[in-house]
Design an enzyme around this catalytic site. Sequence first.
Site, PDB file in Angstrom:
ATOM      1  N   LYS A  22      38.507 -11.478  16.412  1.00 51.33           N
ATOM      2  CA  LYS A  22      38.864 -10.067  16.581  1.00 51.33           C
ATOM      3  C   LYS A  22      40.375  -9.899  16.681  1.00 51.33           C
ATOM      4  CE  LYS A  22      38.608  -8.041  20.754  1.00 51.33           C
ATOM      5  NZ  LYS A  22      39.713  -7.153  21.160  1.00 51.33           N
ATOM      6  N   ASN A  23      41.012 -10.763  17.486  1.00 53.54           N
ATOM      7  CA  ASN A  23      42.433 -10.590  17.757  1.00 53.54           C
ATOM      8  C   ASN A  23      43.333 -11.050  16.610  1.00 53.54           C
ATOM      9  OD1 ASN A  23      41.875  -9.459  20.231  1.00 53.54           O
ATOM     10  ND2 ASN A  23      42.037 -11.391  21.344  1.00 53.54           N
ATOM     11  N   ARG A  95      43.170  -0.557  22.495  1.00 53.58           N
ATOM     12  CA  ARG A  95      44.597  -0.778  22.658  1.00 53.58           C
ATOM     13  C   ARG A  95      45.247  -1.324  21.393  1.00 53.58           C
ATOM     14  NH1 ARG A  95      47.800  -5.250  24.149  1.00 53.58           N
ATOM     15  NH2 ARG A  95      49.785  -4.624  25.039  1.00 53.58           N
ATOM     16  N   CYS A 119      40.021  -1.676  27.373  1.00 49.64           N
ATOM     17  CA  CYS A 119      39.356  -2.086  28.608  1.00 49.64           C
ATOM     18  C   CYS A 119      40.231  -1.774  29.817  1.00 49.64           C
ATOM     19  CB  CYS A 119      39.062  -3.590  28.583  1.00 49.64           C
ATOM     20  SG  CYS A 119      37.738  -4.071  27.473  1.00 49.64           S
ATOM     21  N   ARG A 124      48.733  -2.595  30.622  1.00 52.84           N
ATOM     22  CA  ARG A 124      49.121  -3.194  29.340  1.00 52.84           C
ATOM     23  C   ARG A 124      50.169  -2.279  28.720  1.00 52.84           C
ATOM     24  NH1 ARG A 124      43.598  -4.879  26.198  1.00 52.84           N
ATOM     25  NH2 ARG A 124      43.103  -6.743  27.377  1.00 52.84           N
ATOM     26  N   VAL A 126      53.108  -0.415  26.688  1.00 51.68           N
ATOM     27  CA  VAL A 126      53.632  -0.567  25.334  1.00 51.68           C
ATOM     28  C   VAL A 126      55.155  -0.495  25.333  1.00 51.68           C
ATOM     29  CG1 VAL A 126      51.548   0.350  24.267  1.00 51.68           C
ATOM     30  CG2 VAL A 126      53.408   1.908  24.861  1.00 51.68           C
ATOM     31  N   GLN A 128      57.287  -2.741  25.901  1.00 47.16           N
ATOM     32  CA  GLN A 128      57.887  -3.886  25.233  1.00 47.16           C
ATOM     33  C   GLN A 128      57.911  -3.687  23.712  1.00 47.16           C
ATOM     34  OE1 GLN A 128      59.253  -6.531  27.055  1.00 47.16           O
ATOM     35  NE2 GLN A 128      58.819  -5.109  28.712  1.00 47.16           N
ATOM     36  N   ASP A 296      41.225 -14.426  28.701  1.00 40.50           N
ATOM     37  CA  ASP A 296      40.008 -13.952  28.047  1.00 40.50           C
ATOM     38  C   ASP A 296      38.815 -14.887  28.243  1.00 40.50           C
ATOM     39  OD1 ASP A 296      41.069 -11.601  27.149  1.00 40.50           O
ATOM     40  OD2 ASP A 296      41.260 -12.200  25.056  1.00 40.50           O
ATOM     41  N   ARG A 388      32.305  -4.630  21.241  1.00 37.03           N
ATOM     42  CA  ARG A 388      33.698  -4.512  20.805  1.00 37.03           C
ATOM     43  C   ARG A 388      34.258  -5.861  20.355  1.00 37.03           C
ATOM     44  NH1 ARG A 388      37.332  -3.326  24.899  1.00 37.03           N
ATOM     45  NH2 ARG A 388      38.827  -3.447  23.193  1.00 37.03           N
TER      46      ARG A 388
END
Length: 409
Positions: A22-23, A95, A119, A124, A126, A128, A296, A388
């Site tokens: 997925k990533n 995200r 999630c 998290r 943004v 950066q 994860d 997901r």
Amino acid sequence: MDKLIIRGGKSLAGTVTISGAKNAALPELCAALLTADTVTLHNVPALQDVTTMLKLIRNMGVQAERSAADPYTVTLNAGALHAPEAPYELVKTMRASVLALGPLLARFGRARVSLPGGCAIGSRPVDQHIKGLQAMGAHIVVEKGANITTDMVTVTGTENFLMAAALAEGETILENAAQEPEIGDLAEMLIKMGAKIEGHGTSRIRIQGVERLHGCEHQVVADRIETGTFLCAVAAAGGDVVLTHGRADHLEAVIEKLRAAGAVVTAGAGFIRIQASGRMKAQSFRTTEYPGFPTDMQAQFMALNTVAQGASTVTETIFENRFMHVNEMVRLGAKIQIEGKVAVIEGIEKLSGATVMATDLRASASLVIAGLVADGETVVERIYHLDRGYDRMEAKLRGIGADIERLKA
């Protein structure tokens, strides 16, 4: 909402095919925005997040279709892209939608991307991403190369900078870059498209901008988190399972802990085999950036620790809200105490089935593992989180002997 019914106590045996990551798939779908040529991606998993990303880029005018002959192949063409925007109604659940920002800026010089959701596991930010793109001349318009040093290691930030820098003028150097295999896979795809990138897989990546990128054909790397999840499931439930397409070199920290716990893990080109019998030995660990123990995988290994011999501690250093699965595991009889960023687990011989509720993607997987080893029936609710990030998880588990079924809403 769909739910899973699990009747625990079955050992697992057989073969599982690991899906594409997925990533890796999500940024690689966005990378197709960098060219007007056709891009073909193979091994794209059938996940809710992928469906959302495809909907997002189609909304911009991109042609994106899954092959009728192979549903895991996606063909994309952004030649007619007309709306470099990602509205809130399309990004609020994911995200990773922020990954559209870098490619759109690089190719069109403008973009409008709403702040994303995802999630509820912790902050998290943004900022950066914005800081790095501004360093490249974004006003936000990408005009020149830059040296970008982020305040923290950020995976999606590194991916955004990679994609934006590929078309930026001059040289861009990413310091403190994330080193995850998915970033290396994205870099390899960009290189196939004509990008000039060196150092991916290290903390310092050098990108020489080019005038244009062309189309390519690329295979999405195997999902190391799905791999780790199935490894933990077999270690907890017992059995003998071969994971095809699994990459042991992408999961060394987890495999090291599994071997220390008592599992026999062997690997070769394109496969990992795990054999486990009896109760494993509890293992303490601390999450950290790759190549350390991945956040994860924290919840899934904790599920194993709940039924392992002995006590263990799990320290979460990445996300502040990533112990939300603990209360649900306690409902199954697990003995876990939270002390700040540390969970203290006392392993017990058996969990007991109950109804539990998934709170995020990886928490969902941990509750499935717990259900596999619990006495009686476990019901896992709100599994839209699971969908997901896992491609037909219950079907794959059923194929290796688990007593698990999905109840449609």
